[in-house]
Scaffold this motif. Structure first.
Motif, PDB file in Angstrom:
ATOM      1  N   VAL A 158       8.611 -13.395   0.470  1.00  0.00           N
ATOM      2  CA  VAL A 158       8.534 -14.590   1.417  1.00  0.00           C
ATOM      3  C   VAL A 158       9.423 -14.331   2.713  1.00  0.00           C
ATOM      4  O   VAL A 158      10.506 -13.868   2.621  1.00  0.00           O
ATOM      5  CB  VAL A 158       8.912 -15.836   0.579  1.00  0.00           C
ATOM      6  CG1 VAL A 158       8.985 -17.090   1.679  1.00  0.00           C
ATOM      7  CG2 VAL A 158       8.109 -15.972  -0.508  1.00  0.00           C
ATOM      8  N   ARG A 159       8.739 -14.704   3.893  1.00  0.00           N
ATOM      9  CA  ARG A 159       9.474 -14.537   5.187  1.00  0.00           C
ATOM     10  C   ARG A 159       9.823 -15.753   5.883  1.00  0.00           C
ATOM     11  O   ARG A 159       9.072 -16.659   5.849  1.00  0.00           O
ATOM     12  CB  ARG A 159       8.624 -13.759   6.110  1.00  0.00           C
ATOM     13  CG  ARG A 159       9.103 -13.474   7.434  1.00  0.00           C
ATOM     14  CD  ARG A 159       8.284 -12.580   8.276  1.00  0.00           C
ATOM     15  NE  ARG A 159       8.269 -11.091   7.764  1.00  0.00           N
ATOM     16  CZ  ARG A 159       7.555 -10.395   7.797  1.00  0.00           C
ATOM     17  NH1 ARG A 159       6.301 -10.563   8.718  1.00  0.00           N
ATOM     18  NH2 ARG A 159       7.406  -9.138   7.527  1.00  0.00           N
ATOM     19  N   ALA A 160      10.908 -15.873   6.365  1.00  0.00           N
ATOM     20  CA  ALA A 160      11.400 -16.959   7.201  1.00  0.00           C
ATOM     21  C   ALA A 160      11.498 -16.687   8.632  1.00  0.00           C
ATOM     22  O   ALA A 160      12.470 -15.765   8.906  1.00  0.00           O
ATOM     23  CB  ALA A 160      12.739 -17.629   6.752  1.00  0.00           C
ATOM     24  N   THR A 161      10.930 -16.977   9.584  1.00  0.00           N
ATOM     25  CA  THR A 161      11.001 -16.740  10.896  1.00  0.00           C
ATOM     26  C   THR A 161      11.235 -17.822  11.639  1.00  0.00           C
ATOM     27  O   THR A 161      10.876 -18.831  11.753  1.00  0.00           O
ATOM     28  CB  THR A 161       9.559 -16.338  11.533  1.00  0.00           C
ATOM     29  OG1 THR A 161       8.999 -15.377  10.479  1.00  0.00           O
ATOM     30  CG2 THR A 161       9.683 -15.786  12.933  1.00  0.00           C
ATOM     31  N   ALA A 162      12.439 -17.666  12.612  1.00  0.00           N
ATOM     32  CA  ALA A 162      12.997 -18.539  13.536  1.00  0.00           C
ATOM     33  C   ALA A 162      12.118 -19.143  14.619  1.00  0.00           C
ATOM     34  O   ALA A 162      11.134 -18.320  14.991  1.00  0.00           O
ATOM     35  CB  ALA A 162      14.294 -17.953  14.278  1.00  0.00           C
ATOM     36  N   VAL A 163      12.010 -20.306  14.686  1.00  0.00           N
ATOM     37  CA  VAL A 163      10.991 -20.872  15.766  1.00  0.00           C
ATOM     38  C   VAL A 163      11.410 -21.022  17.074  1.00  0.00           C
ATOM     39  O   VAL A 163      10.671 -21.233  17.858  1.00  0.00           O
ATOM     40  CB  VAL A 163      10.385 -22.310  15.374  1.00  0.00           C
ATOM     41  CG1 VAL A 163       9.506 -22.342  14.109  1.00  0.00           C
ATOM     42  CG2 VAL A 163      11.697 -23.271  15.012  1.00  0.00           C
ATOM     43  N   THR A 164      12.959 -20.799  17.165  1.00  0.00           N
ATOM     44  CA  THR A 164      13.479 -20.899  18.395  1.00  0.00           C
ATOM     45  C   THR A 164      14.265 -19.471  18.794  1.00  0.00           C
ATOM     46  O   THR A 164      14.970 -19.025  17.779  1.00  0.00           O
ATOM     47  CB  THR A 164      14.451 -21.970  18.718  1.00  0.00           C
ATOM     48  OG1 THR A 164      15.375 -21.978  17.771  1.00  0.00           O
ATOM     49  CG2 THR A 164      13.792 -23.363  18.800  1.00  0.00           C
ATOM     50  N   ASP A 165      14.493 -19.246  19.838  1.00  0.00           N
ATOM     51  CA  ASP A 165      15.503 -17.785  19.934  1.00  0.00           C
ATOM     52  C   ASP A 165      16.904 -18.574  20.347  1.00  0.00           C
ATOM     53  O   ASP A 165      17.125 -19.162  21.219  1.00  0.00           O
ATOM     54  CB  ASP A 165      15.185 -17.297  21.385  1.00  0.00           C
ATOM     55  CG  ASP A 165      15.948 -15.837  21.796  1.00  0.00           C
ATOM     56  OD1 ASP A 165      16.654 -15.494  20.828  1.00  0.00           O
ATOM     57  OD2 ASP A 165      15.756 -15.452  22.629  1.00  0.00           O
ATOM     58  N   PHE A 166      17.892 -18.223  19.035  1.00  0.00           N
ATOM     59  CA  PHE A 166      19.125 -18.752  19.272  1.00  0.00           C
ATOM     60  C   PHE A 166      20.039 -18.483  20.289  1.00  0.00           C
ATOM     61  O   PHE A 166      20.679 -19.154  21.033  1.00  0.00           O
ATOM     62  CB  PHE A 166      19.923 -18.521  17.812  1.00  0.00           C
ATOM     63  CG  PHE A 166      19.251 -19.089  16.701  1.00  0.00           C
ATOM     64  CD1 PHE A 166      18.363 -20.387  16.745  1.00  0.00           C
ATOM     65  CD2 PHE A 166      19.007 -18.429  15.572  1.00  0.00           C
ATOM     66  CE1 PHE A 166      17.806 -20.857  15.515  1.00  0.00           C
ATOM     67  CE2 PHE A 166      18.255 -18.788  14.477  1.00  0.00           C
ATOM     68  CZ  PHE A 166      17.576 -19.697  14.331  1.00  0.00           C
ATOM     69  N   GLY A 181      18.992 -16.292  23.292  1.00  0.00           N
ATOM     70  CA  GLY A 181      18.112 -16.533  24.472  1.00  0.00           C
ATOM     71  C   GLY A 181      17.949 -15.082  24.758  1.00  0.00           C
ATOM     72  O   GLY A 181      17.331 -14.718  26.262  1.00  0.00           O
ATOM     73  N   ASP A 182      17.807 -14.112  23.898  1.00  0.00           N
ATOM     74  CA  ASP A 182      17.397 -12.571  24.100  1.00  0.00           C
ATOM     75  C   ASP A 182      16.167 -12.129  23.920  1.00  0.00           C
ATOM     76  O   ASP A 182      15.656 -11.249  24.124  1.00  0.00           O
ATOM     77  CB  ASP A 182      18.570 -11.727  23.408  1.00  0.00           C
ATOM     78  CG  ASP A 182      18.347 -11.873  22.063  1.00  0.00           C
ATOM     79  OD1 ASP A 182      17.535 -12.738  21.440  1.00  0.00           O
ATOM     80  OD2 ASP A 182      19.045 -10.996  21.081  1.00  0.00           O
ATOM     81  N   GLY A 183      15.089 -13.071  23.468  1.00  0.00           N
ATOM     82  CA  GLY A 183      13.921 -12.892  23.370  1.00  0.00           C
ATOM     83  C   GLY A 183      13.440 -12.320  21.879  1.00  0.00           C
ATOM     84  O   GLY A 183      12.464 -11.937  21.630  1.00  0.00           O
ATOM     85  N   VAL A 184      14.735 -12.155  21.155  1.00  0.00           N
ATOM     86  CA  VAL A 184      14.250 -11.769  19.470  1.00  0.00           C
ATOM     87  C   VAL A 184      14.297 -12.920  18.690  1.00  0.00           C
ATOM     88  O   VAL A 184      15.348 -13.568  18.883  1.00  0.00           O
ATOM     89  CB  VAL A 184      15.325 -10.687  19.400  1.00  0.00           C
ATOM     90  CG1 VAL A 184      15.165 -10.179  17.898  1.00  0.00           C
ATOM     91  CG2 VAL A 184      15.256  -9.455  20.267  1.00  0.00           C
ATOM     92  N   PHE A 185      13.457 -12.947  17.787  1.00  0.00           N
ATOM     93  CA  PHE A 185      13.641 -14.150  16.918  1.00  0.00           C
ATOM     94  C   PHE A 185      14.057 -13.852  15.677  1.00  0.00           C
ATOM     95  O   PHE A 185      13.812 -12.735  15.236  1.00  0.00           O
ATOM     96  CB  PHE A 185      12.163 -14.726  16.896  1.00  0.00           C
ATOM     97  CG  PHE A 185      11.771 -15.438  17.853  1.00  0.00           C
ATOM     98  CD1 PHE A 185      11.961 -16.933  18.098  1.00  0.00           C
ATOM     99  CD2 PHE A 185      11.205 -15.045  19.191  1.00  0.00           C
ATOM    100  CE1 PHE A 185      11.501 -17.492  19.235  1.00  0.00           C
ATOM    101  CE2 PHE A 185      10.705 -15.523  20.168  1.00  0.00           C
ATOM    102  CZ  PHE A 185      11.041 -16.937  20.270  1.00  0.00           C
TER     103      PHE A 185
END
Length: 137
Positions: A106-114, A116-120
């Motif tokens: 199971v994967r949890a993917t961030a919905v925002t870039d914490f 600001g570097d473009g990587v989630f």
């Protein structure tokens, strides 16, 4: 006799002094914020770890019942919380990557870039029950 009004002068700050203090506070915040970003990101990732552990426990219970892992999060009674994009408070979206009789992921993917570097940020959990950070934000 004329009434003489006493004028009492109270000590106070003027507008210039208040503005200077606000500018100094702003500069201090700008200096401190880059140092706090990793802590903010780490605190938000605790949400993913907690939810993934709950999913792991639910998948384990489901396997004991049906002798296989579930491809559907709703089948294991997991209702994903509303994300910040949906006017909720959750910072991650959850999805089952694979589920067979013997293993799951199971994967949890961030919905925002914490930061600001473009990587989630991405976290995953499998049948062993240890959340792993696969993409660091």
């Amino acid at each position: 006799m004329k009434n003489k009004k006493l004028k009492i002068k109270l000590p106070a700050f003027n507008l210039q002094e208040i503005l200077i203090v606000l500018v100094i506070i702003g500069i201090l915040l700008l200096l401190a914020l880059p140092n706090l970003m990793p802590l903010i990101s780490k605190a938000k990732s605790i949400e993913a770890q907690t939810q993934l552990k709950y999913i792991y426990n639910s998948q384990t219970s489901y396997r004991y019942q049906y002798s296989k892992y579930s491809n559907d999060l709703s089948a294991i009674d997991f209702m994903p919380p509303k994300t910040v994009k949906e006017n909720g408070t959750a910072n991650y979206e959850y999805e089952v990557i694979q589920a067979t009789n013997n293993d799951f992921k199971v994967r949890a993917t961030a919905v925002t870039d914490f930061d600001g570097d473009g990587v989630f940020n991405i976290w995953e959990i499998d049948q062993n029950g240890n959340p792993q950070q696969t993409v660091k934000d």
